[in-house]
Scaffold this active site. Structure first.
Site, PDB file in Angstrom:
ATOM      1  N   SER A 132       0.860  -1.197   0.000  1.00 25.18           N
ATOM      2  CA  SER A 132       0.000   0.000   0.000  1.00 25.18           C
ATOM      3  C   SER A 132       0.887   1.234   0.000  1.00 25.18           C
ATOM      4  O   SER A 132       2.075   1.151   0.365  1.00 25.18           O
ATOM      5  CB  SER A 132      -0.846   0.000   1.280  1.00 25.18           C
ATOM      6  OG  SER A 132      -1.526   1.225   1.434  1.00 25.18           O
ATOM      7  N   TYR A 145      -1.836  -0.136  10.722  1.00 23.36           N
ATOM      8  CA  TYR A 145      -1.797  -0.546   9.308  1.00 23.36           C
ATOM      9  C   TYR A 145      -0.465  -0.145   8.680  1.00 23.36           C
ATOM     10  O   TYR A 145       0.144  -0.927   7.949  1.00 23.36           O
ATOM     11  CB  TYR A 145      -2.978   0.092   8.582  1.00 23.36           C
ATOM     12  CG  TYR A 145      -3.161  -0.342   7.148  1.00 23.36           C
ATOM     13  CD1 TYR A 145      -3.287  -1.687   6.803  1.00 23.36           C
ATOM     14  CD2 TYR A 145      -3.236   0.599   6.120  1.00 23.36           C
ATOM     15  CE1 TYR A 145      -3.474  -2.080   5.476  1.00 23.36           C
ATOM     16  CE2 TYR A 145      -3.428   0.210   4.797  1.00 23.36           C
ATOM     17  CZ  TYR A 145      -3.539  -1.129   4.486  1.00 23.36           C
ATOM     18  OH  TYR A 145      -3.725  -1.511   3.168  1.00 23.36           O
TER      19      TYR A 145
HETATM   20  P1  NAP Z   1     -11.211  -6.201   0.349  1.00 27.80           P
HETATM   21  O1  NAP Z   1     -12.221  -6.024  -0.728  1.00 27.80           O
HETATM   22  O2  NAP Z   1     -11.642  -6.032   1.765  1.00 27.80           O
HETATM   23  O3  NAP Z   1     -10.496  -7.611   0.156  1.00 27.80           O
HETATM   24  C1  NAP Z   1      -9.673  -8.177   1.157  1.00 27.80           C
HETATM   25  C2  NAP Z   1      -9.485  -9.654   0.836  1.00 27.80           C
HETATM   26  O4  NAP Z   1      -8.588 -10.212   1.813  1.00 27.80           O
HETATM   27  C3  NAP Z   1     -10.798 -10.421   0.932  1.00 27.80           C
HETATM   28  O5  NAP Z   1     -10.880 -11.329  -0.143  1.00 27.80           O
HETATM   29  C4  NAP Z   1     -10.679 -11.169   2.256  1.00 27.80           C
HETATM   30  O6  NAP Z   1     -11.352 -12.434   2.152  1.00 27.80           O
HETATM   31  C5  NAP Z   1      -9.163 -11.395   2.297  1.00 27.80           C
HETATM   32  N1  NAP Z   1      -8.714 -11.694   3.659  1.00 27.80           N
HETATM   33  C6  NAP Z   1      -8.787 -10.916   4.761  1.00 27.80           C
HETATM   34  N2  NAP Z   1      -8.319 -11.573   5.818  1.00 27.80           N
HETATM   35  C7  NAP Z   1      -7.959 -12.817   5.375  1.00 27.80           C
HETATM   36  C8  NAP Z   1      -7.441 -13.971   6.000  1.00 27.80           C
HETATM   37  N3  NAP Z   1      -7.194 -14.015   7.315  1.00 27.80           N
HETATM   38  N4  NAP Z   1      -7.175 -15.065   5.238  1.00 27.80           N
HETATM   39  C9  NAP Z   1      -7.432 -15.043   3.915  1.00 27.80           C
HETATM   40  N5  NAP Z   1      -7.939 -13.990   3.266  1.00 27.80           N
HETATM   41  C10 NAP Z   1      -8.195 -12.885   3.988  1.00 27.80           C
HETATM   42  O7  NAP Z   1     -10.018  -5.148   0.154  1.00 27.80           O
HETATM   43  P2  NAP Z   1      -9.003  -4.886  -1.064  1.00 27.80           P
HETATM   44  O8  NAP Z   1      -8.914  -3.426  -1.214  1.00 27.80           O
HETATM   45  O9  NAP Z   1      -9.305  -5.713  -2.241  1.00 27.80           O
HETATM   46  O10 NAP Z   1      -7.648  -5.375  -0.363  1.00 27.80           O
HETATM   47  C11 NAP Z   1      -6.722  -6.244  -0.987  1.00 27.80           C
HETATM   48  C12 NAP Z   1      -5.309  -5.851  -0.557  1.00 27.80           C
HETATM   49  O11 NAP Z   1      -5.030  -4.532  -1.031  1.00 27.80           O
HETATM   50  C13 NAP Z   1      -5.099  -5.805   0.951  1.00 27.80           C
HETATM   51  O12 NAP Z   1      -3.833  -6.344   1.256  1.00 27.80           O
HETATM   52  C14 NAP Z   1      -5.141  -4.312   1.283  1.00 27.80           C
HETATM   53  O13 NAP Z   1      -4.421  -4.012   2.437  1.00 27.80           O
HETATM   54  C15 NAP Z   1      -4.492  -3.755   0.024  1.00 27.80           C
HETATM   55  N6  NAP Z   1      -4.765  -2.339  -0.255  1.00 27.80           N
HETATM   56  C16 NAP Z   1      -6.046  -1.866  -0.374  1.00 27.80           C
HETATM   57  C17 NAP Z   1      -6.234  -0.513  -0.625  1.00 27.80           C
HETATM   58  C18 NAP Z   1      -7.609   0.097  -0.755  1.00 27.80           C
HETATM   59  O14 NAP Z   1      -7.723   1.346  -0.678  1.00 27.80           O
HETATM   60  N7  NAP Z   1      -8.653  -0.677  -0.969  1.00 27.80           N
HETATM   61  C19 NAP Z   1      -5.142   0.351  -0.758  1.00 27.80           C
HETATM   62  C20 NAP Z   1      -3.862  -0.170  -0.636  1.00 27.80           C
HETATM   63  C21 NAP Z   1      -3.680  -1.515  -0.400  1.00 27.80           C
HETATM   64  P3  NAP Z   1     -12.175 -13.152   3.317  1.00 27.80           P
HETATM   65  O15 NAP Z   1     -12.716 -12.079   4.241  1.00 27.80           O
HETATM   66  O16 NAP Z   1     -13.250 -13.892   2.566  1.00 27.80           O
HETATM   67  O17 NAP Z   1     -11.188 -14.069   3.973  1.00 27.80           O
END
Ligand code: NAP
Length: 247
Positions: A132, A145
């Protein structure tokens, strides 16, 4: 090398992970998707002709069972993760920090450690870690975070050094604001507050980040994209975004 290379995407039940699985499948990868919400990953696997297996990256036994089900592996996208809470350090909640470290750092370590021998054996492996812009810059209410994502960035750099001379690329993708379930999860299900995060600007969508991941994986084997920072045009850094407000 098998005819169809295998890609593993963790956290594929929503957002960036699900979008990445779709794009990789369209590029000809056999995609193995993992997450805790099994109904969602099974539906996704059916849609893209991939494989689904339950995965909780915070549980060593779950990671072991998942990785055993994978078989050969050429590409690992460590995407599972996220933030919990926005408390300043003075009010930090141990359990929330624990979850953030377990998913974003230890989960990434467990998945990579388990699949590394197969990535090396493939003769053309690639690890893509989704960190991120919070891995580059602290912000108020972000300390837990930030600490976890700074950690994941450190792991990524160490791994690149450790794998020097092995046929495995190591890439870090660092997104800014992406409208997914991320903020709803972070804000404990409060959809209104989550919507406010993206108010007055055009955030990235999951497909935008997935396209970056797909691109790094599509390059010739000798080309290693080390870091790819991707933000909305409306965002300068973790602090500054341009928002239009309706009167
Ligand atoms: P999201 O829609 O909330 O997706 C998060 C994913 O992680 C879900 O599929 C969730 O699946 C999975 N997850 C969470 N805890 C888990 C666990 N213990 N074991 C296995 N899977 C797990 O959010 P996203 O934005 O797509 O996030 C994906 C990545 O991008 C993350 O690493 C996040 O930190 C990063 N990111 C996001 C943003 C943003 O603004 N959205 C910005 C920078 C970086 P389940 O709950 O079904 O397990």
């Amino acid at each position: 090398m098998p005819r169809t290379p295998v890609a593993v995407v963790s956290g594929a039940s929503s957002g960036i992970g699900a979008a990445t699985a779709r794009l990789l499948a369209a590029d000809g990868w056999e995609v193995v998707v993992g997450a805790r919400r099994i109904d969602r990953i099974e539906a996704l696997a059916d849609e893209i002709g991939g494989r689904a297996h339950p995965l909780d990256v915070t549980d060593p036994a779950s990671v072991e069972a998942f990785c055993e089900s994978v078989g050969g592996c050429h590409l690992l996208v460590n995407n599972a993760g996220g933030a919990v809470g926005v408390e300043p350090l003075a009010e930090a909640v141990d359990d929330k920090w624990q979850i953030m470290f377990e998913t974003n750092v230890l989960g990434l370590m467990r998945m990579t450690r388990a699949l590394l021998p197969r990535l090396i054996e493939s003769g053309d492996g690639h690890v893509v870690n989704v960190t991120s812009i919070a891995a580059l810059q602290g912000y108020p209410g972000g300390s837990g975070y930030n600490a976890a994502k700074f950690g994941a960035r450190g792991v990524t750099e160490s791994l690149r050094h450790e794998l020097l001379g092995e046929p495995v690329r190591v890439t870090e993708v660092l997104p800014g604001m992406v409208e997914t379930e991320f903020s709803v999860v972070r804000l404990d299900g409060d959809q209104e507050r989550a919507d406010a995060v993206y108010e007055g600007l055009t955030p990235l969508n999951a497909g935008d980040v997935a396209e970056c991941i797909r691109w790094t994986a599509s390059l010739p084997s000798h080309v290693n994209v080390d870091q790819l920072v991707v933000k909305p045009r409306d965002q300068a850094d973790a602090f500054r975004a341009h928002r239009t407000r309706n009167a």
